[in-house]
Design an enzyme around this catalytic site. Structure first.
Site, PDB file in Angstrom:
ATOM      1  N   HIS A  70       8.669 -14.561   2.306  1.00 42.66           N
ATOM      2  CA  HIS A  70       7.799 -13.771   1.436  1.00 42.66           C
ATOM      3  C   HIS A  70       8.631 -12.846   0.559  1.00 42.66           C
ATOM      4  O   HIS A  70       8.347 -12.667  -0.628  1.00 42.66           O
ATOM      5  CB  HIS A  70       6.837 -12.978   2.322  1.00 42.66           C
ATOM      6  CG  HIS A  70       5.689 -12.340   1.602  1.00 42.66           C
ATOM      7  ND1 HIS A  70       4.977 -12.961   0.604  1.00 42.66           N
ATOM      8  CD2 HIS A  70       5.111 -11.104   1.761  1.00 42.66           C
ATOM      9  CE1 HIS A  70       4.010 -12.159   0.175  1.00 42.66           C
ATOM     10  NE2 HIS A  70       4.089 -11.034   0.854  1.00 42.66           N
ATOM     11  N   SER A 128       3.360  -9.343  -3.583  1.00 46.78           N
ATOM     12  CA  SER A 128       2.377  -9.487  -2.510  1.00 46.78           C
ATOM     13  C   SER A 128       1.045  -8.855  -2.912  1.00 46.78           C
ATOM     14  O   SER A 128       0.476  -9.214  -3.931  1.00 46.78           O
ATOM     15  CB  SER A 128       2.935  -8.876  -1.225  1.00 46.78           C
ATOM     16  OG  SER A 128       2.144  -9.218  -0.111  1.00 46.78           O
ATOM     17  N   ASP A 158       5.006 -13.815  -5.226  1.00 47.09           N
ATOM     18  CA  ASP A 158       4.337 -14.301  -4.031  1.00 47.09           C
ATOM     19  C   ASP A 158       3.066 -13.493  -3.741  1.00 47.09           C
ATOM     20  O   ASP A 158       2.962 -12.811  -2.714  1.00 47.09           O
ATOM     21  CB  ASP A 158       5.279 -14.257  -2.818  1.00 47.09           C
ATOM     22  CG  ASP A 158       4.988 -15.381  -1.818  1.00 47.09           C
ATOM     23  OD1 ASP A 158       4.553 -16.469  -2.245  1.00 47.09           O
ATOM     24  OD2 ASP A 158       5.184 -15.173  -0.606  1.00 47.09           O
TER      25      ASP A 158
END
Length: 282
Positions: free
Chosen positions: A214, A116, A143
């Site tokens: 996610h 992230s 991601d």
């Protein structure tokens, strides 16, 4: 920064950047092994399941030094403030790693992995090292965060110029994760979007259920580290993949080869183990 004991994630050694070179004298740190530097994401701490899962996977392999950047004190609060903090966190982390490289750590075995917002921190780390004549061999984005980076508010997002080989795993593209191809090799399990198999289709924002897709990125990564076989096919898009109009195959995860270029698609299972091996690309 945290060094994980080679026998258990419960045994960790924490070091501040100013004392980082003490790491090289620690008996748990083996200069003969490659080193993975893992960076968590927004609203995460080093003791969260996401970090422990990845650390435990490397402990089970036993052939890597495992370093974790704990930047929780700057990863919470207003998201825009966190985005602005990323450049500072990355620069200081890059300086610390630079000290290790100048004092005996081999850059050839260095692998930066960020989830992230942590993917963009890792990119800044790689840029700082490059300015000091240390080019990172591999940088992996799990991601990479989308809001605040496309377009960039402050820090340019992770990209293929940041390391010799940059591979990206997309699992929540267009929501928490970026929908753009940003690496040398971009992997799109289940088209790289939510809802990933096994995740709830309807959720409340910022809940664990809402982060499910996610978070699949680090779950897939950890499973690949312990031997999970995520076989993908190079293709123009997911529809072409489903129709079987693709040829070249490749492994997503730790076994991804540095010569890979392009977009790769695959399917996964709804529950662990997620890897489907060769049935994942048929």
């Amino acid at each position: 920064m945290t060094l994980v004991h080679s026998q258990s994630v419960k045994n960790q050694i924490s070091l501040r950047f100013k004392n980082i070179t003490l790491l090289l004298d620690n008996p748990e740190f083996d200069l003969q092994k490659p080193t993975v530097f893992y960076i968590h994401g927004y609203v995460e701490i080093a003791s969260d399941a996401s970090v422990l899962c990845v650390m435990d996977a490397y402990v089970k392999r036993g052939d890597y030094n495992i370093l974790v950047l704990d930047w929780a004190n700057l990863a919470f609060g207003n998201y825009l403030n966190v985005v602005v903090n990323i450049k500072k966190v990355g620069k200081e982390s890059g300086k610390a790693l630079g000290k290790l490289l100048k004092n005996g750590l081999s850059v050839e075995g260095l692998h930066l992995v960020g989830h992230s917002a942590g993917a963009h921190v890792a990119a800044v780390v790689a840029r700082v090292l490059k300015k000091n004549n240390f080019t990172v061999p591999r940088l992996t984005g799990l991601d990479p965060a989308y809001p605040g980076f496309y377009p960039a508010i402050d820090t340019p997002p992770i990209g293929s110029k940041d390391a010799v080989f940059v591979d990206i795993i997309h699992t929540d593209s267009g929501k928490y994760g970026t929908p753009f191809s940003t690496g040398h090799a971009d992997f799109w399990p289940n088209d790289g979007k939510s809802t990933q198999p096994g995740c709830p289709p309807v959720t409340l924002i910022l809940t664990n259920e809402n982060f499910c897709s996610h978070w699949r990125s680090w779950q897939y990564w950890a499973e690949s580290v312990t031997g999970g076989s995520f076989v993908a096919r190079k293709c123009t898009n997911y529809n072409a993949f489903l129709k079987g109009n693709c040829s070249e195959t490749a492994h997503m995860g730790l076994l991804a080869k540095p010569e890979l270029r392009g977009n790769f698609y695959l399917r996964t299972a709804a529950n662990e183990p997620f890897a489907l091996g060769e049935t994942g690309f048929i």
